[in-house]
Design a protein around this motif. Structure first.
Motif, short mmCIF file in Angstrom:
data_model
loop_
_atom_site.label_atom_id
_atom_site.label_comp_id
_atom_site.label_asym_id
_atom_site.label_seq_id
_atom_site.Cartn_x
_atom_site.Cartn_y
_atom_site.Cartn_z
N MET A 1 0.82 -1.20 0.00
CA MET A 1 0.00 0.00 0.00
C MET A 1 0.86 1.27 0.00
O MET A 1 0.65 2.18 0.79
CB MET A 1 -0.97 -0.02 1.18
N PHE A 2 1.83 1.30 -0.89
CA PHE A 2 2.57 2.52 -1.18
C PHE A 2 3.30 3.10 0.03
O PHE A 2 3.41 4.31 0.17
CB PHE A 2 1.65 3.58 -1.80
N GLY A 3 3.78 2.24 0.95
CA GLY A 3 4.55 2.71 2.10
C GLY A 3 3.70 3.15 3.28
O GLY A 3 4.23 3.68 4.26
N THR A 4 2.41 2.92 3.24
CA THR A 4 1.49 3.35 4.28
C THR A 4 1.72 2.60 5.59
O THR A 4 1.93 1.40 5.60
CB THR A 4 0.03 3.11 3.83
N THR A 5 1.63 3.33 6.69
CA THR A 5 1.63 2.73 8.02
C THR A 5 0.18 2.65 8.48
O THR A 5 -0.52 3.66 8.55
CB THR A 5 2.44 3.60 9.01
N VAL A 6 -0.29 1.44 8.77
CA VAL A 6 -1.67 1.24 9.23
C VAL A 6 -1.68 1.06 10.74
O VAL A 6 -0.78 0.44 11.30
CB VAL A 6 -2.35 0.04 8.52
N VAL A 7 -2.71 1.63 11.38
CA VAL A 7 -2.86 1.49 12.82
C VAL A 7 -4.32 1.09 13.09
O VAL A 7 -5.24 1.83 12.73
CB VAL A 7 -2.54 2.80 13.56
N THR A 8 -4.51 -0.08 13.68
CA THR A 8 -5.82 -0.57 14.10
C THR A 8 -5.62 -1.79 14.97
O THR A 8 -4.54 -2.39 14.96
CB THR A 8 -6.73 -0.91 12.89
N ASP A 9 -6.68 -2.19 15.68
CA ASP A 9 -6.60 -3.44 16.45
C ASP A 9 -7.43 -4.54 15.78
O ASP A 9 -7.60 -5.62 16.34
CB ASP A 9 -7.00 -3.23 17.91
#
Length: 143
Positions: free
Chosen positions: A34-42
């Motif tokens: 995803m293009f270097g994206t940092t995802v944050v979720t649980d």
């Protein structure tokens, strides 16, 4: 303005659904496809999800909420990007639905995005999602 146009991307991946599921829910894999994206979720229903990164030299933070999780089969979440230039109001959010289907040791991955205002906007979104699901395929088949 909301619309009824849906952008859909589908790809067949030479990997089991469990592996593809791991790729689409693992923050390190997400960053890769995803293009270097940092995802944050649980990864629980009702929880926020955010994507942070840089696109064409501009920092962004997209956001949404996890609506549905059927582990290994289906993930549904909302998505809003301030880069769209639209107001951060519910009618400007999209719903993204990731569906995984077992196809004899392969996985059919379908990603759809609702609420596109026009056929042209849906086609533009489809181009981006086509690239993204191809990235999922690359990561999953390499794993």
């Amino acid at each position: 303005m909301p619309g009824n146009y849906v952008a859909t991307s589908t790809i067949l991946i030479d990997a089991p659904t469990s592996q593809v599921w791991s790729v689409i829910t693992n923050p390190e894999s997400i960053q890769e496809f995803m293009f270097g994206t940092t995802v944050v979720t649980d990864w629980t229903v009702g929880s926020p999800i955010s994507w942070r990164g840089e696109w064409k030299g501009k920092a962004y933070e997209d956001k949404g909420v996890i609506l549905e999780i059927d582990s290994g089969k289906r993930l549904v979440h909302t998505h809003f990007s301030p880069l769209s230039g639209q107001a951060d109001v519910p009618e400007n959010y999209h719903t993204l639905t990731w569906t995984l289907e077992n196809k004899a040791d392969k996985t059919k991955l379908t990603l759809s995005q609702d609420n596109n205002a026009s056929a042209e906007e849906a086609e533009h979104s489809k181009g981006m999602w086509d690239s993204l699901v191809q990235g999922v395929k690359t990561v999953a088949e390499r794993s």
